[in-house]
Design an enzyme around this catalytic site. Structure first.
Site, PDB file in Angstrom:
ATOM      1  N   ALA A 108     -21.405  -0.660 -47.240  1.00  0.00           N
ATOM      2  CA  ALA A 108     -21.530  -1.893 -46.784  1.00  0.00           C
ATOM      3  C   ALA A 108     -23.119  -2.110 -47.571  1.00  0.00           C
ATOM      4  O   ALA A 108     -24.530  -1.274 -47.710  1.00  0.00           O
ATOM      5  CB  ALA A 108     -21.436  -2.276 -45.495  1.00  0.00           C
ATOM      6  N   LYS A 109     -24.151  -4.063 -47.726  1.00  0.00           N
ATOM      7  CA  LYS A 109     -24.510  -4.350 -48.044  1.00  0.00           C
ATOM      8  C   LYS A 109     -24.594  -6.341 -47.951  1.00  0.00           C
ATOM      9  O   LYS A 109     -23.197  -7.038 -48.054  1.00  0.00           O
ATOM     10  CB  LYS A 109     -25.755  -4.033 -49.423  1.00  0.00           C
ATOM     11  N   GLY A 110     -25.430  -6.636 -47.159  1.00  0.00           N
ATOM     12  CA  GLY A 110     -25.492  -7.762 -47.001  1.00  0.00           C
ATOM     13  C   GLY A 110     -26.738  -8.807 -47.514  1.00  0.00           C
ATOM     14  O   GLY A 110     -27.576  -7.755 -48.121  1.00  0.00           O
TER      15      GLY A 110
END
Ligand code: NAD
Length: 419
Positions: A108-110
């Site tokens: 994931a990444k944000g």
């Protein structure tokens, strides 16, 4: 089958890498299509009351690529030029990195489009807390665990952990990693990525029968990652011949003193006028003669324009995505080994995993134990990648990707398709 090598963005690079490796390993088209896509992308607007009383609305994202092997895991980046495509590339890379080194997480990444350097501490805190609240429906200790990335740090992780805990009704340290040690952070996390790169260099030079003493190393980007590598290698007798920041770098073929470099940078905010060293540009640093080149700054630094001029005997990727696909191809033709980012800089996510394990168990390890477990995982991963690259006669990046994608593909296949 010949490889497609035509890319210009991080996202296109990530997709092309996946397409190429899927062809090489004859991955089923079903799984290939699944891996090209994302399980979830959440876009949020974040209203923040600014210090002058006005209201400003920021945009933020959380991208969840794949959870076949475990909960999503990935950093949160604050940057004015952030794009959703960058986050997609970084989230996909997290899936491969966790898989390769055997960490039971998905990718994931944000991030938030903002320039944190012009925000006050209060504005930064309100922005962080409202973002965390906005993504709460899709995060959780067993769902998606956050971490620091570019322009986010321990303090921001502490605010995220507090916001999540307050809304959850009880203290939940495992929701973020990279937080301060006194609220459940792990010893050894700060140096983990640099230490991991040093272990990768050790494995790479061992296979070439060279040792650390007198090893000439050039490091682009002397921040958290680069300076830890510089410190550890200096202690082992290597020569740090060049370092840089975004403002440029310095070079001395006889070696630069790590402690003096850090002191100079702290006092002057750059390496300009560092004594007994020649000033060089970031571009020139990449082309210096040395044993090991460690790009530890930004992506897309080694490109088709300069790959022909690299004089290092090997490249060990500290940054995420510092080598474009075209450059990778050129270095491969020139027989300059590249230890890929998903292996070389995986120390950070490995110790983040250890932090989560310690939080979940409420049982904390000493730094020696953390570092020994890190070494064990990284040495084993390097060995697996090296062995496969020899068996299949492919470069280290392709071998690493084959191993990483295979483990995710196997998890997808055995779990089956719901419903
Ligand atoms: P940092 O901000 O501490 O250091 C970055 C360094 O690069 C600084 O010296 C900065 O001046 C320099 N820099 C910035 N822009 C540059 C440019 N255009 N040209 C040359 N130098 C430039 O960041 P960091 O945490 O050390 O991360 C460095 C790289 O490593 C990033 O690509 C990051 O994604 C990657 N990485 C970091 C970690 C981690 O645990 N920190 C883990 C995995 C990968």
């Amino acid at each position: 089958m010949s490889e497609k090598i035509s890319v210009n963005s991080a996202w296109q690079t990530a997709l092309t890498q996946l397409d190429n490796v899927s062809m090489t390993m004859m991955l089923s088209e079903d799984v290939h299509q699944l891996l090209r896509n994302f399980e979830r992308i959440l876009t949020v607007s974040i209203p923040v009351r600014m210090d002058n009383g006005s209201l400003r609305v920021f945009n933020g994202f959380r991208v969840q690529h794949n959870s076949a092997r475990g909960p999503y895991k990935g950093g949160v980046r604050y940057h004015p030029d952030l794009t959703l495509d960058d986050l997609k590339a970084l989230a996909m890379e997290m899936t491969w990195k966790c898989s390769l080194v055997g960490v039971p997480f998905g990718g994931a990444k944000g991030g938030i489009i903002c320039n944190p350097k012009v925000l006050s501490k209060g504005e930064l805190e309100r922005l962080t807390r409202r973002f965390t609240y906005a993504i709460m429906p899709i995060i959780g200790i067993e769902k998606d665990i956050l971490a620091p990335d570019v322009n986010t740090n321990e303090q921001i992780m502490a605010w995220m952990m507090d916001t999540y805990s307050m809304n959850n009704g009880y203290c939940t340290p495992g929701i973020v990693t990279g937080k301060p040690v006194n609220i459940g952070g792990s010893l050894g996390r700060t140096d983990a990525t640099g230490l991991g790169i040093t272990f990768s260099i050790a494995s790479a030079i061992k296979s070439k029968k060279i040792n650390f003493k007198g090893l000439k190393v050039a490091i682009q980007g002397y921040g958290n990652v680069g300076s830890t590598v510089g410190k550890l290698l200096s202690e082992m007798g290597s020569k740090i011949v060049a370092v840089s920041s975004s403002k440029g770098g310095v070079f001395n073929p006889k070696g630069l003193n790590h402690i003096a470099l850090m002191k100079h940078y702290k006092e002057h905010g750059s390496f300009d006028n560092f004594p007994r060293a020649e000033s060089i540009t970031n571009e020139a640093l990449l082309e210096l003669p040395c044993d090991v080149l460690v790009p530890a700054a930004m992506g897309n630094q080694i490109t088709k324009e300069n790959a022909d001029k690299i004089k290092a005997k090997m490249v060990v990727e500290g940054a995420n995505g510092p080598t474009t696909l075209e450059a990778d191809h050129i270095l491969n033709e020139r027989k300059i080994p590249v230890v890929p980012d998903i292996l070389a800089n995986a120390g950070g996510v490995i110790v983040s995993y250890f932090e989560w394990v310690q939080d979940v168990q409420c049982y904390f390890w000493c730094e020696h134990e953390v570092n020994a477990k890190l070494k064990n995982l990284l040495d084993r991963s390097y060995e697996e990648v090296f062995r496969l690259s020899q068996e299949r006669k492919v470069n280290l990046r392709t071998a690493a990707m084959i191993l990483a994608v295979k483990k995710v593909a196997d998890a997808i296949s055995v779990r089956g398709l719901y419903p």
